[in-house]
Structures are given as C-alpha cells and as structure tokens.
Scaffold this active site. Structure first.
Site, PDB file in Angstrom:
ATOM      1  N   ASP A  14     -56.249 -42.921 -23.944  1.00 38.14           N
ATOM      2  CA  ASP A  14     -55.075 -42.168 -23.487  1.00 38.14           C
ATOM      3  C   ASP A  14     -54.399 -41.543 -24.702  1.00 38.14           C
ATOM      4  O   ASP A  14     -53.949 -42.255 -25.601  1.00 38.14           O
ATOM      5  CB  ASP A  14     -54.116 -43.122 -22.766  1.00 38.14           C
ATOM      6  CG  ASP A  14     -53.028 -42.388 -21.998  1.00 38.14           C
ATOM      7  OD1 ASP A  14     -53.093 -41.148 -21.905  1.00 38.14           O
ATOM      8  OD2 ASP A  14     -52.110 -43.056 -21.499  1.00 38.14           O
ATOM      9  N   ASP A 108     -55.781 -35.495 -20.894  1.00 36.80           N
ATOM     10  CA  ASP A 108     -55.427 -36.396 -21.995  1.00 36.80           C
ATOM     11  C   ASP A 108     -55.845 -37.850 -21.806  1.00 36.80           C
ATOM     12  O   ASP A 108     -55.455 -38.705 -22.590  1.00 36.80           O
ATOM     13  CB  ASP A 108     -53.915 -36.336 -22.245  1.00 36.80           C
ATOM     14  CG  ASP A 108     -53.100 -36.799 -21.050  1.00 36.80           C
ATOM     15  OD1 ASP A 108     -53.635 -36.819 -19.931  1.00 36.80           O
ATOM     16  OD2 ASP A 108     -51.916 -37.137 -21.233  1.00 36.80           O
ATOM     17  N   GLU A 109     -56.649 -38.140 -20.782  1.00 38.94           N
ATOM     18  CA  GLU A 109     -57.112 -39.529 -20.646  1.00 38.94           C
ATOM     19  C   GLU A 109     -58.448 -39.583 -19.926  1.00 38.94           C
ATOM     20  O   GLU A 109     -58.792 -38.701 -19.136  1.00 38.94           O
ATOM     21  CB  GLU A 109     -56.080 -40.407 -19.926  1.00 38.94           C
ATOM     22  CG  GLU A 109     -55.764 -39.983 -18.519  1.00 38.94           C
ATOM     23  CD  GLU A 109     -54.811 -40.944 -17.814  1.00 38.94           C
ATOM     24  OE1 GLU A 109     -54.968 -42.171 -17.972  1.00 38.94           O
ATOM     25  OE2 GLU A 109     -53.923 -40.457 -17.097  1.00 38.94           O
TER      26      GLU A 109
END
Length: 366
Positions: A14, A108-109
């Site tokens: 993350d 983003d993860e």
C-alpha cells in the site's frame, strides 16, 4: 495451531498517501506541508491528503470546505491522474519481477502471492522489504506492506507500521493477532458496523470469536459468515490477477443541490444510461440495485433492492432506482446521486475448506 487448509504467502503493498506524495515529490516546495489533492472548488471533495494534513483531521472524501476549516493553511492541488497512473505502472512492473499473481486493488495498492516466486526466495518478509526499497529507488515514494497467510490479514497488517514500514503476521501468531485486534481495524467493518458491534458488546476479535455463526447471521446477514471465518484466520480468497468486480456503478455530484424529485429523476436517467454503457462494455449483468444518495449536510444513505433475475438495461435499472428514490421522503436537498449493480453474473463464492485438504504444519518460513 495448525490450519486445516493450505497456507499462502501473501503480501499487501500500500503506497503511503499516494496522490499527495506524488505531488510533494514532483514539487519539492510542497514537501512537509499540509496538502489536499482535489477539493479546491466550492463543491470540491478531497481525493487524498498528505500526512501533514491528516494531523488536522483532513481525510479523503471530505468536502474541501470542511478540510479548509480543519486546516486553514491547507494547500489544494489539482489531481493529475495520468501522472498517478504512470507511476502506478512503474510500481506494478516491480511486482511482476517477483510473481505474476498480482491483484491490483487501485492505483496505489495490490496483493501479491509469493508462495512460489520468480526469485526462489522463501521469505515473503524479505521480498516485501526488497519491493519497498525498489519502489523508493525507482519513484522516490515510500510504501508500506503487510505479510501473512491470507489477503485479509495481510491487508490489516499493512496499516500497522505506516508510513514506510511493514508487519509480518506469522502463522503461529495469526490467532492471537486477530483476537487482540480492535474490531474497527477489521477490513470490511465500517463505522456503522463497528458502532453496531459495540452495542452488541463486540470490541475486539476475541469478542467477535465468542459469537456463534447463528448470532452473526441474525445481526449481520450474509456478512455474518465472513466475520465468523476471518476472525478464525480463514479467508480463502486467492490472489486474482484479473480481478472480477463485485459491483459496477456510476454517480454524479451536482453543482447545485437538488430539492425536486423531478430533477433527480432526470439525473438518474443519465446515470442509468452511463451504467448501462459500462455493463455492456464488460458484458455484465446483476440482480442487486443500490441507490446512493448524499445529502447537502454530507450524510450518506443507500437503498437497495434485489431482483429475482439479472438485468443490465437502463430502463430496468431506472425503474428500480425510481422505486428506491420514492421509498421514503427526502428530508434534505441532494448533492450526489449514484446507482450501482451488484450480485453480478460473474461472481463465484470461494470454496470452503475441504476435509481432505492437506494439514499444514507451522514450518512455513515467512
């Protein structure tokens, strides 16, 4: 404790305050300052906040006006999604150096299954450390990671040492980790559910574990089974490289609040048309329609109905959305409407543990 199902080595990576961190990286003048991506206009909403802004209670999905009240010195930055996607692809290329089993959740993860990996490295902990260092070297951005036997625990663990940290929950630590966990930190338990659990005397994983499956089914419906299993370390969802969506939706935020249902119906018609386009593009249909309403005071309400058949046409979507709109009177004007379709014809339940599955001993190097 032994687990009566095969264990995996899962990493959840993350990025730390991704959008805001990109802006601070690309513009050094913003470093160390409270910034919010988006939210700058009268009707703006914060997409992301830097850690400096979070100290003042600025959060994503907060109105720009509220964010400014919380932090008068807040700097608003216009989002640059092309730039975020560019960096996201760079990060993803690092993941693929280790495994092809990568399931992105957003820009983003992502989850990575490194049980068997391209480097032949038996330690998921060391792999996570290498990946985070490579991301820093390549992009100048920091990432956090959680490492454990399944996606649920890895996701929860990735929040533990943020920013720029990681946490491993080894197999022999899983049960104690989950029992000690504050119920608010369980992935899938939102504020409303957490408040309900508090009222039922459930404050930690240990409290949750003491409740029977029948009790959880009665109070939480189909989510009850999920809570019953995850608190026991059972979450069999595999890392899916081509993740199938659980729902498809479309929504609109309005420049002026709507108080007339006639105007709302017109907006819903456009939203239904957009939703139909998305469904047809993906060749998806669904049974459960949810109407999302955000009022002028920013309170959010959802109303759902499950049909006995799959639908994807805008006419049937609009007909049900209209029925949900008139379900109860609207006491405030409306700033946002959305329609989503779930219970899709793409869904398959994860298989439960099989009795004949191999009993895995705790000789599992993390």
């Amino acid at each position: 404790m032994d687990f009566d199902f095969p264990l995996r080595k899962i990493i959840h990576v993350d990025m730390d305050a991704f959008y805001a961190s990109v802006e601070q990286h690309d513009n050094p003048e913003l470093k160390g300052k409270p910034i919010a991506v988006g939210g700058g206009s009268k009707r703006g909403v914060v997409s992301a906040a830097s850690y400096e802004a979070r100290k003042f209670g600025v959060r994503s999905a907060m109105s720009g006006m509220q964010a400014q009240r919380n932090c008068p010195q807040l700097i608003f930055v216009k989002p640059r999604f092309d730039r975020y996607k560019e960096i996201s692809l760079q990060i993803r290329s690092i993941f693929y150096e280790y495994t092809d089993l990568v399931e992105p959740l957003s820009l983003d993860e992502a989850y990575l299954d490194v049980t068997e990996n391209k480097k032949g490295n038996p330690s998921a902990t060391l792999i996570a450390k290498e990946i985070r260092q490579k991301i820093l070297d390549k992009t100048g951005l920091t990432a956090s990671a959680g490492i454990s036997i399944n996606k649920f625990i890895a996701k929860v663990a990735s929040d533990y040492n943020k920013p720029n940290g990681q946490k491993t929950v080894n197999p022999e630590e899983v049960i104690q980790f989950l029992e000690d966990l504050d119920i608010r930190k369980f992935y899938g338990v939102g504020k409303v559910t957490a408040d309900k659990m508090y009222r039922l005397g459930i404050f930690t994983g240990k409290d949750l574990k003491q409740k029977s499956l029948e009790f959880l089914d009665e109070h939480f419906g189909k989510s009850g089974k999920y809570y019953y299993h995850v608190v026991r370390g059972i979450h069999l969802s595999a890392v899916k490289p081509h993740r199938i969506p659980k729902s498809v939706g479309a929504e609109r935020t309005f420049f002026e609040n709507l108080s007339s249902e006639i105007f709302m119906l017109e907006k819903l018609r456009h939203i239904a048309e957009e939703l139909e386009r998305r469904l047809k593009k993906s060749k998806i249909a669904g049974k459960t329609i949810t109407l999302k309403i955000k009022f002028s005071d920013f309170t959010l309400q959802t109303r759902s109905k499950t049909l006995p058949y799959y639908i994807s046409s805008k006419d049937l979507i609009l007909e049900t959305a209209k029925e949900l709109l008139y379900q109860s009177p609207l006491e405030e004007s409306v700033r946002l409407l959305g329609i989503s379709l779930a219970n899709l014809n793409t869904e398959k339940d994860d298989e439960p543990p099989k009795k004949e599955s191999v009993l895995v001993q705790l000789k599992f190097d993390f």
